[in-house]
Scaffold this motif. Sequence first.
Motif, PDB file in Angstrom:
ATOM      1  N   PHE A 109       0.819  -1.204   0.000  1.00  8.26           N
ATOM      2  CA  PHE A 109       0.000   0.000   0.000  1.00  8.26           C
ATOM      3  C   PHE A 109       0.858   1.260   0.000  1.00  8.26           C
ATOM      4  N   ILE A 110       0.404   2.260  -0.738  1.00  7.58           N
ATOM      5  CA  ILE A 110       0.984   3.603  -0.694  1.00  7.58           C
ATOM      6  C   ILE A 110      -0.162   4.520  -0.303  1.00  7.58           C
ATOM      7  N   CYS A 111      -0.070   5.112   0.877  1.00  7.07           N
ATOM      8  CA  CYS A 111      -1.232   5.813   1.441  1.00  7.07           C
ATOM      9  C   CYS A 111      -0.949   7.295   1.663  1.00  7.07           C
ATOM     10  N   ALA A 112      -1.946   8.111   1.377  1.00  6.39           N
ATOM     11  CA  ALA A 112      -1.929   9.534   1.727  1.00  6.39           C
ATOM     12  C   ALA A 112      -3.031   9.758   2.752  1.00  6.39           C
ATOM     13  N   HIS A 113      -2.640   9.967   4.011  1.00 11.12           N
ATOM     14  CA  HIS A 113      -3.602  10.161   5.099  1.00 11.12           C
ATOM     15  C   HIS A 113      -3.968  11.639   5.193  1.00 11.12           C
ATOM     16  N   LYS A 114      -5.241  11.949   4.980  1.00 15.22           N
ATOM     17  CA  LYS A 114      -5.664  13.348   5.057  1.00 15.22           C
ATOM     18  C   LYS A 114      -6.940  13.457   5.897  1.00 15.22           C
ATOM     19  N   ALA A 115      -7.980  14.106   5.385  1.00 18.57           N
ATOM     20  CA  ALA A 115      -9.169  14.397   6.197  1.00 18.57           C
ATOM     21  C   ALA A 115      -9.804  13.155   6.790  1.00 18.57           C
ATOM     22  N   GLU A 116      -9.755  12.038   6.065  1.00 13.89           N
ATOM     23  CA  GLU A 116     -10.439  10.820   6.510  1.00 13.89           C
ATOM     24  C   GLU A 116      -9.813  10.207   7.770  1.00 13.89           C
ATOM     25  N   TYR A 117      -8.618  10.685   8.157  1.00  7.34           N
ATOM     26  CA  TYR A 117      -7.953  10.151   9.342  1.00  7.34           C
ATOM     27  C   TYR A 117      -8.040  11.091  10.552  1.00  7.34           C
ATOM     28  N   VAL A 118      -8.754  12.200  10.406  1.00  6.95           N
ATOM     29  CA  VAL A 118      -8.856  13.178  11.489  1.00  6.95           C
ATOM     30  C   VAL A 118      -9.870  12.710  12.530  1.00  6.95           C
ATOM     31  N   PHE A 119      -9.515  12.837  13.809  1.00  9.61           N
ATOM     32  CA  PHE A 119     -10.466  12.584  14.899  1.00  9.61           C
ATOM     33  C   PHE A 119     -10.761  13.900  15.594  1.00  9.61           C
ATOM     34  N   ASP A 120     -12.036  14.144  15.852  1.00  8.52           N
ATOM     35  CA  ASP A 120     -12.457  15.336  16.591  1.00  8.52           C
ATOM     36  C   ASP A 120     -13.623  14.939  17.499  1.00  8.52           C
ATOM     37  N   LYS A 121     -13.456  15.162  18.777  1.00  8.46           N
ATOM     38  CA  LYS A 121     -14.472  14.782  19.759  1.00  8.46           C
ATOM     39  C   LYS A 121     -15.826  15.427  19.455  1.00  8.46           C
ATOM     40  N   SER A 122     -15.802  16.623  18.852  1.00  9.82           N
ATOM     41  CA  SER A 122     -17.061  17.328  18.573  1.00  9.82           C
ATOM     42  C   SER A 122     -17.936  16.577  17.574  1.00  9.82           C
ATOM     43  N   PHE A 123     -17.343  15.702  16.757  1.00  6.17           N
ATOM     44  CA  PHE A 123     -18.124  14.921  15.799  1.00  6.17           C
ATOM     45  C   PHE A 123     -19.161  14.043  16.500  1.00  6.17           C
ATOM     46  N   TYR A 124     -18.914  13.700  17.764  1.00  3.12           N
ATOM     47  CA  TYR A 124     -19.703  12.679  18.456  1.00  3.12           C
ATOM     48  C   TYR A 124     -20.804  13.256  19.347  1.00  3.12           C
TER      49      TYR A 124
END
Length: 302
Positions: free
Chosen positions: A109-124
Amino acid sequence: MKAQQKKTLVIGSTCVDIIIRVPSFPAPGQDVNTDGAKWSLGGTAFNVAKALQKHKSDFVLCSPVGTGVYANFVEAELARAKIPVFAKIKSQENGACWCLVNSKNEHAFICAHKAEYVFDKSFYKKINFKRVDSIYFCGLEMEEKTSEAEIDFLLEQKALAAQEGRPLNIFFDPSARVSFIKKSLLKKIWRLNPILHLNQKEAFAITGLNTVPAAAAALCALTKNDVIMTTGKSGSYIYEAAAQKGQKIPGSPAKVVNTIGCGDAHLGVCVARIKAGDSLAAAVLAANKYAAKVAETEAASL
């Protein structure tokens, strides 16, 4: 009246898998030809969620979506799968995962980690945690800047559930990148007492041991919970914390096309079947059969 099913929070990435078939992995300076690239929706969290969906087990896919061409593809495919977008991050593009598959069906795998890897407590904030009995999270997010916040959040949820007398199973997939997770963070993760789901190579990397039974027992000692270890064609090995005993679970034959996503699908079925009341052994046997079917497809999920 039928009781409302409790939900599983599936925390992690949903991304575009760009699958590129090559005769062999290129060496430095080498050229290889391919017939082209196929786009498919993947990511560890999405693959787990699809297995839960296939088994009619209620879940919330907690994957943020950013902007750009990859995000557009993700949103369209989520809509087709009838899975709502969990959170939008308008300030950052989505990344992608380029999946090289050789003639032996091995992958890199060659991966570009961007928005999809962000964690934010406010999402929950919109989640009613009294309706949640299981949480899944993945080691791939544990290298990100928001990883400490994610684990602190999970520790809070574990403490609240214990205080309120609610059952809460936490499932953790360390991933092939487990060696890159800070040791201090791993110690915090073990405090979650997660049910571990990992492959043999990852188990050996964490424990430094080189036999399946010994590694499984050592992992159980770390987490004080059950361990599910996939062992390739032979199936799986489980170690049950209550019985302090391990056993092999036979695999299912498959005409392998692509093994990308098989581990995630396996985990998703384990979660679904455990929530449905199956024993650990029965859940893993069902997961072995399902993962074999996934291996016979080009995509990372059914």
